[in-house]
Design a protein around this motif. Structure first.
Motif, PDB file in Angstrom:
ATOM      1  N   GLU A  99      45.472 -10.271  27.391  1.00 31.61           N
ATOM      2  CA  GLU A  99      46.099 -11.421  28.030  1.00 31.61           C
ATOM      3  C   GLU A  99      45.059 -12.495  28.334  1.00 31.61           C
ATOM      4  O   GLU A  99      44.004 -12.216  28.902  1.00 31.61           O
ATOM      5  CB  GLU A  99      46.786 -10.981  29.334  1.00 31.61           C
ATOM      6  N   TRP A 100      45.359 -13.744  27.942  1.00 36.34           N
ATOM      7  CA  TRP A 100      44.466 -14.859  28.270  1.00 36.34           C
ATOM      8  C   TRP A 100      45.202 -16.190  28.125  1.00 36.34           C
ATOM      9  O   TRP A 100      46.287 -16.263  27.547  1.00 36.34           O
ATOM     10  CB  TRP A 100      43.216 -14.844  27.389  1.00 36.34           C
ATOM     11  N   ASN A 101      44.592 -17.227  28.674  1.00 36.19           N
ATOM     12  CA  ASN A 101      45.138 -18.583  28.602  1.00 36.19           C
ATOM     13  C   ASN A 101      44.005 -19.510  28.178  1.00 36.19           C
ATOM     14  O   ASN A 101      42.963 -19.565  28.834  1.00 36.19           O
ATOM     15  CB  ASN A 101      45.700 -19.007  29.969  1.00 36.19           C
ATOM     16  N   ASN A 137      50.424  -8.203  20.928  1.00 31.95           N
ATOM     17  CA  ASN A 137      49.151  -8.601  21.521  1.00 31.95           C
ATOM     18  C   ASN A 137      48.699  -7.607  22.596  1.00 31.95           C
ATOM     19  O   ASN A 137      49.499  -7.159  23.410  1.00 31.95           O
ATOM     20  CB  ASN A 137      49.294 -10.005  22.135  1.00 31.95           C
ATOM     21  N   GLU A 190      49.411 -19.784  26.424  1.00 33.06           N
ATOM     22  CA  GLU A 190      49.262 -18.572  27.213  1.00 33.06           C
ATOM     23  C   GLU A 190      49.639 -17.383  26.334  1.00 33.06           C
ATOM     24  O   GLU A 190      50.717 -17.354  25.737  1.00 33.06           O
ATOM     25  CB  GLU A 190      50.162 -18.598  28.456  1.00 33.06           C
ATOM     26  N   THR A 204      50.360 -13.500  26.428  1.00 32.45           N
ATOM     27  CA  THR A 204      50.659 -12.363  27.285  1.00 32.45           C
ATOM     28  C   THR A 204      50.602 -11.075  26.466  1.00 32.45           C
ATOM     29  O   THR A 204      50.676 -11.093  25.237  1.00 32.45           O
ATOM     30  CB  THR A 204      52.069 -12.503  27.892  1.00 32.45           C
ATOM     31  N   LYS A 205      50.441  -9.952  27.172  1.00 32.45           N
ATOM     32  CA  LYS A 205      50.452  -8.668  26.484  1.00 32.45           C
ATOM     33  C   LYS A 205      51.862  -8.377  25.975  1.00 32.45           C
ATOM     34  O   LYS A 205      52.846  -8.746  26.594  1.00 32.45           O
ATOM     35  CB  LYS A 205      49.994  -7.557  27.429  1.00 32.45           C
TER      36      LYS A 205
END
Length: 308
Positions: free
Chosen positions: A179-181, A176, A186, A188-189
Motif C-alpha cells: 500500500e502506498w500513495n 497488489n 493511491e 491499496t492492498k
C-alpha cells in the motif's frame, strides 16, 4: 529479506519478461478466431518490418543455424525505461538460455548496478549504462564480455509502451501486495484496476518499497501478465491491430517472424523446467558512485551454468 529469498520470489516471474513479445503474439493469434490468417499476416508484417533490428554484434546467419539445429541459444532481454528526450537505460538485463535437448530454460538476471567494462567505449561503469551509450550493440558486447558467453538474439522492451498496451486492452486489474500513495494515485492492498497512466506509476515506484528494484520487477511482471491475459480475450480485430502497432513502436528484437515460429515449436518444451538465478555480489561505493561488485568466481559459476 535475505537475498536467497528474493531470488526465490523471482521464480517464474522473469520468464514473463523474456517471453512477453512471443506470448502476446501467440495470444493475439489464438484470440483472433476466424480472422486468424489475416492476423498472422499482420503479426509477420509487424515483426519483420517494425520490430526486427539487425545489429552488428549478432551473427544472424549463425543464430539461424543454431535455432534450425535446435542447439542451446542465449537471448538477451533488455527492459528499457526510455522517456522523452532520453535514450534510456536497460533497467532489466536478463540472459535467457534455452536448452532444447534437456527441455530446460535458465534465466540469469544481471543487477543493473553491476560494475562492467563498456565494450566499444573503454570505460568501466554500471552495466545498464551500456545501452544508453551504444544501444543494443554495446549492451550485447558488454554482457558477452562480462559473462564470457555468446549472445544469439536480443529483445528490447520499452517500458513506456506498457502504458499504451494497458489502454489498448481496456485496462487491467492486478493483485497488489503493497500500500502506498504517490501523490497522484493511491494504491491499496488487494485488487487494483488501472488504466495506462496508473499502471506506469505502479511499475515505476521504488522508494516506497523496501525491496527496491526487486519489488519493482515483481510489479512489472504483474502488469505484463495481465496485459497478456487481456490480450488473449480481445476479439476485436481493430484492437488487436492497435496492440500490434504499439508493439511495433516499443519492442525491438533481432528475431524475425520465422525465428519466433521456430522458437515456439522447437523450444517450447524448455518452459517446463525453468531455473532463475540472480548474479551474486556486494555493494560498494567507488568515487562516490554505488556499484554492485561481482567476483570472478561468481562469473565463472554463471558461465558454467549457461554452458553446461
Amino acid at each position: 529479506m535475505g537475498r536467497r529469498s528474493e531470488i526465490k520470489q523471482k521464480k517464474k516471474s522473469k520468464k514473463w519478461w523474456i517471453l512477453t513479445p512471443l506470448l502476446i503474439l501467440l495470444a493475439l493469434i489464438v484470440a483472433a478466431g476466424i480472422y486468424v490468417w489475416s492476423i498472422v499476416n499482420n503479426v509477420q508484417e509487424t515483426v519483420d518490418s517494425q520490430m526486427h533490428e539487425t545489429v552488428e554484434s549478432i551473427d544472424q546467419k549463425k543464430a539461424e543455424q543454431k535455432v534450425k539445429a535446435k542447439d542451446p541459444i542465449n537471448i538477451l532481454l533488455l527492459g528499457v525505461d526510455q522517456r522523452a528526450g532520453d535514450s534510456g537505460r536497460s533497467d532489466a538485463i536478463i540472459v535467457m538460455t534455452l536448452k532444447p535437448e534437456t527441455d530446460e530454460m535458465l534465466m540469469v538476471s544481471i543487477p543493473r548496478d553491476t560494475r562492467a567494462l563498456m565494450v566499444g567505449k573503454g570505460t568501466t561503469e554500471k552495466i545498464n549504462h551500456a545501452y544508453a551509450h551504444g544501444g543494443p550493440d554495446m549492451a550485447i558486447n558488454s554482457v558477452e564480455n562480462l559473462l564470457g558467453i555468446e549472445i544469439d538474439h536480443f529483445v528490447r522492451i520499452n517500458m513506456e509502451g506498457l502504458k499504451e498496451l494497458v489502454d489498448a486492452v481496456g485496462g487491467i486489474t492486478v493483485q497488489n501486495e503493497l500500500e502506498w500513495n504517490d501523490g497522484k494515485y493511491e494504491f491499496t492492498k488487494g485488487p487494483v484496476t488501472m488504466d495506462g497512466d496508473k499502471a506506469l506509476a505502479f511499475v515505476r515506484m521504488r522508494k516506497d518499497d523496501s525491496r527496491g528494484d526487486f519489488g519493482r520487477t515483481d510489479r512489472q511482471r504483474l502488469v505484463i501478465e495481465q496485459i497478456v491475459k487481456k490480450g488473449a480475450t480481445v476479439g476485436n480485430v481493430t484492437k488487436i491491430n492497435d496492440v500490434l502497432a504499439i508493439m511495433g513502436d516499443n519492442v525491438g528484437t533481432s528475431l524475425q517472424f520465422s525465428d519466433m515460429n521456430s522458437l515456439l515449436t522447437g523450444y517450447n518444451g524448455t518452459i517446463k523446467n525453468t531455473e532463475d538465478y540472480l548474479i551474486q555480489g556486494t555493494g560498494k561505493t567507488i568515487d562516490n558512485t554505488y556499484y554492485y561488485i561481482v567476483p570472478d568466481e561468481e562469473f565463472a559459476k554463471v558461465r558454467e551454468m549457461i554452458e553446461s
